[in-house]
Design an enzyme around this catalytic site. Structure first.
Site, PDB file in Angstrom:
ATOM      1  N   PRO A  91       0.817  -1.216   0.000  1.00 43.71           N
ATOM      2  CA  PRO A  91       0.000   0.000   0.000  1.00 43.71           C
ATOM      3  C   PRO A  91       0.853   1.270   0.000  1.00 43.71           C
ATOM      4  CG  PRO A  91      -0.606  -1.455   1.827  1.00 43.71           C
ATOM      5  CD  PRO A  91       0.628  -2.009   1.228  1.00 43.71           C
ATOM      6  N   ASP A 171      -3.817   2.248 -26.502  1.00 41.74           N
ATOM      7  CA  ASP A 171      -4.449   2.082 -25.192  1.00 41.74           C
ATOM      8  C   ASP A 171      -4.755   3.410 -24.523  1.00 41.74           C
ATOM      9  OD1 ASP A 171      -4.693  -0.568 -24.713  1.00 41.74           O
ATOM     10  OD2 ASP A 171      -2.753  -0.790 -23.745  1.00 41.74           O
TER      11      ASP A 171
HETATM   12  N1  LIG Z   1      -0.174  -3.081  -4.036  1.00 42.92           N
HETATM   13  C1  LIG Z   1      -0.930  -2.953  -3.164  1.00 42.92           C
HETATM   14  C2  LIG Z   1      -1.918  -2.741  -2.209  1.00 42.92           C
HETATM   15  C3  LIG Z   1      -2.904  -1.766  -2.363  1.00 42.92           C
HETATM   16  N2  LIG Z   1      -3.028  -0.878  -3.378  1.00 42.92           N
HETATM   17  N3  LIG Z   1      -3.719  -1.848  -1.325  1.00 42.92           N
HETATM   18  N4  LIG Z   1      -3.268  -2.822  -0.490  1.00 42.92           N
HETATM   19  C4  LIG Z   1      -2.181  -3.390  -1.018  1.00 42.92           C
HETATM   20  C5  LIG Z   1      -1.429  -4.435  -0.300  1.00 42.92           C
HETATM   21  C6  LIG Z   1      -0.259  -4.980  -0.813  1.00 42.92           C
HETATM   22  C7  LIG Z   1       0.491  -5.849  -0.047  1.00 42.92           C
HETATM   23  C8  LIG Z   1       0.059  -6.157   1.231  1.00 42.92           C
HETATM   24  C9  LIG Z   1       0.594  -6.928   2.281  1.00 42.92           C
HETATM   25 CL1  LIG Z   1       2.129  -7.646   2.289  1.00 42.92          CL
HETATM   26  C10 LIG Z   1      -0.284  -6.903   3.351  1.00 42.92           C
HETATM   27  N5  LIG Z   1      -1.336  -6.142   2.988  1.00 42.92           N
HETATM   28  C11 LIG Z   1      -2.470  -5.892   3.840  1.00 42.92           C
HETATM   29  C12 LIG Z   1      -2.323  -4.553   4.501  1.00 42.92           C
HETATM   30  C13 LIG Z   1      -3.433  -3.897   4.902  1.00 42.92           C
HETATM   31  C14 LIG Z   1      -3.316  -2.675   5.534  1.00 42.92           C
HETATM   32  C15 LIG Z   1      -2.069  -2.134   5.747  1.00 42.92           C
HETATM   33  N6  LIG Z   1      -0.987  -2.776   5.329  1.00 42.92           N
HETATM   34  C16 LIG Z   1      -1.115  -3.988   4.715  1.00 42.92           C
HETATM   35  C17 LIG Z   1      -1.156  -5.661   1.712  1.00 42.92           C
HETATM   36  C18 LIG Z   1      -1.917  -4.802   0.963  1.00 42.92           C
END
Ligand SMILES: N#Cc1c(N)n[nH]c1-c1ccc2c(Cl)cn(Cc3cccnc3)c2c1
Length: 241
Positions: A91, A171
């Site tokens: 994120p 695109d």
């Molecule tokens: N790319 C991207 C992306 C996006 N755009 N939203 N969430 C993610 C994403 C990617 C990787 C992980 C991992 Cl590892 C654990 N979590 C859960 C989380 C939830 C809240 C805070 N931290 C982590 C991920 C969320």
């Protein structure tokens, strides 16, 4: 292109057997290897997570399984001097864009680290991650969906994957604008008719109409893209969008 994906949910990546990416794999354009992170966990319970230092909700992914996994995967290229570009969806990553997809499409070997829980121990990211990428300002439960998104966007740019090469260069976002509306038969559907210009056979007029529609849509829905175009034009001294 070789792609290695490390995850505790390999089945989450099964869509990579289908459609565009599946066809690219079947044609040998893409070589995908899935790995279950748990195979590298050093304890009898195959644990991949632990409580966060400093407290707080949820769990954090332990460094040991990731370090062992990435060390072993990276060693696959040692004999012929190949080194993977290691991508971690997160994120807090750099926004994923069409330009970023084009950059990654030129890389011969990508490794995706799909984390879960509250994230991967920061020491793994600091040591191993070449790219930390976010696919948008919303929160997912892990990196697998982001990896699917990134990999589809990258794969469509690989030579030979999309039959009509023009549909890739035309695109949305490639020229910085949203695409114009598209239509197909029948010419009239209910009380809605296909714009006459698209049925005129006048390709110059069709091109003008599509450009005007792309500008109108972009101004209406994504003025930020227009601002980016104008800035780019100002930077290289040409006229705006
Ligand atoms: N790319 C991207 C992306 C996006 N755009 N939203 N969430 C993610 C994403 C990617 C990787 C992980 C991992 Cl590892 C654990 N979590 C859960 C989380 C939830 C809240 C805070 N931290 C982590 C991920 C969320």
């Amino acid at each position: 292109m070789r792609v290695d994906i490390v995850t505790i949910f390999p089945d989450y990546l099964s869509p990579l057997e289908l459609s565009l990416v599946g066809r690219a794999r079947a044609r040998g354009i893409l070589d995908v290897h899935l790995h279950d992170l748990r195979q590298w966990a050093d304890d009898v319970h195959r644990s991949v997570d632990d409580a966060p230092y400093g407290g707080g909700p949820g769990m954090v992914m332990r460094p040991q399984p990731w370090w062992a996994a990435l060390t072993e995967i990276r060693a696959l290229g040692a004999a012929d001097g190949r080194r993977p570009r290691i991508v971690v969806p997160t994120p807090v990553g750099r926004p994923f864009t069409q330009a970023y997809a084009a950059d990654l499409a030129d890389v011969p070997w990508l490794v995706f680290c799909c984390g879960r829980y509250e994230g991967i121990d920061a020491r793994v990211i600091d040591e191993w991650a070449d790219d930390e990428i976010s696919i948008g300002d919303y929160v997912l439960a892990g990196g697998e969906v982001a990896t699917l998104v990134i990999l589809e966007a990258v794969t469509r740019l690989l030579p030979g994957v999309v039959g009509n090469a023009e549909s890739v260069t035309d695109d949305s976002f490639t020229d910085g604008l949203l695409e114009a509306p598209v239509y197909t038969r029948p010419a009239v559907w209910g009380d809605r008719e296909v714009p006459a210009v698209l049925r005129s056979g006048d390709h110059a007029a069709i091109g003008r109409w599509r450009r005007a529609e792309a500008l109108r849509r972009t101004a209406q829905r994504r003025p930020d893209l227009l601002a980016r175009q104008d800035q780019a034009a100002a930077d290289d001294g040409s006229g705006g969008a």
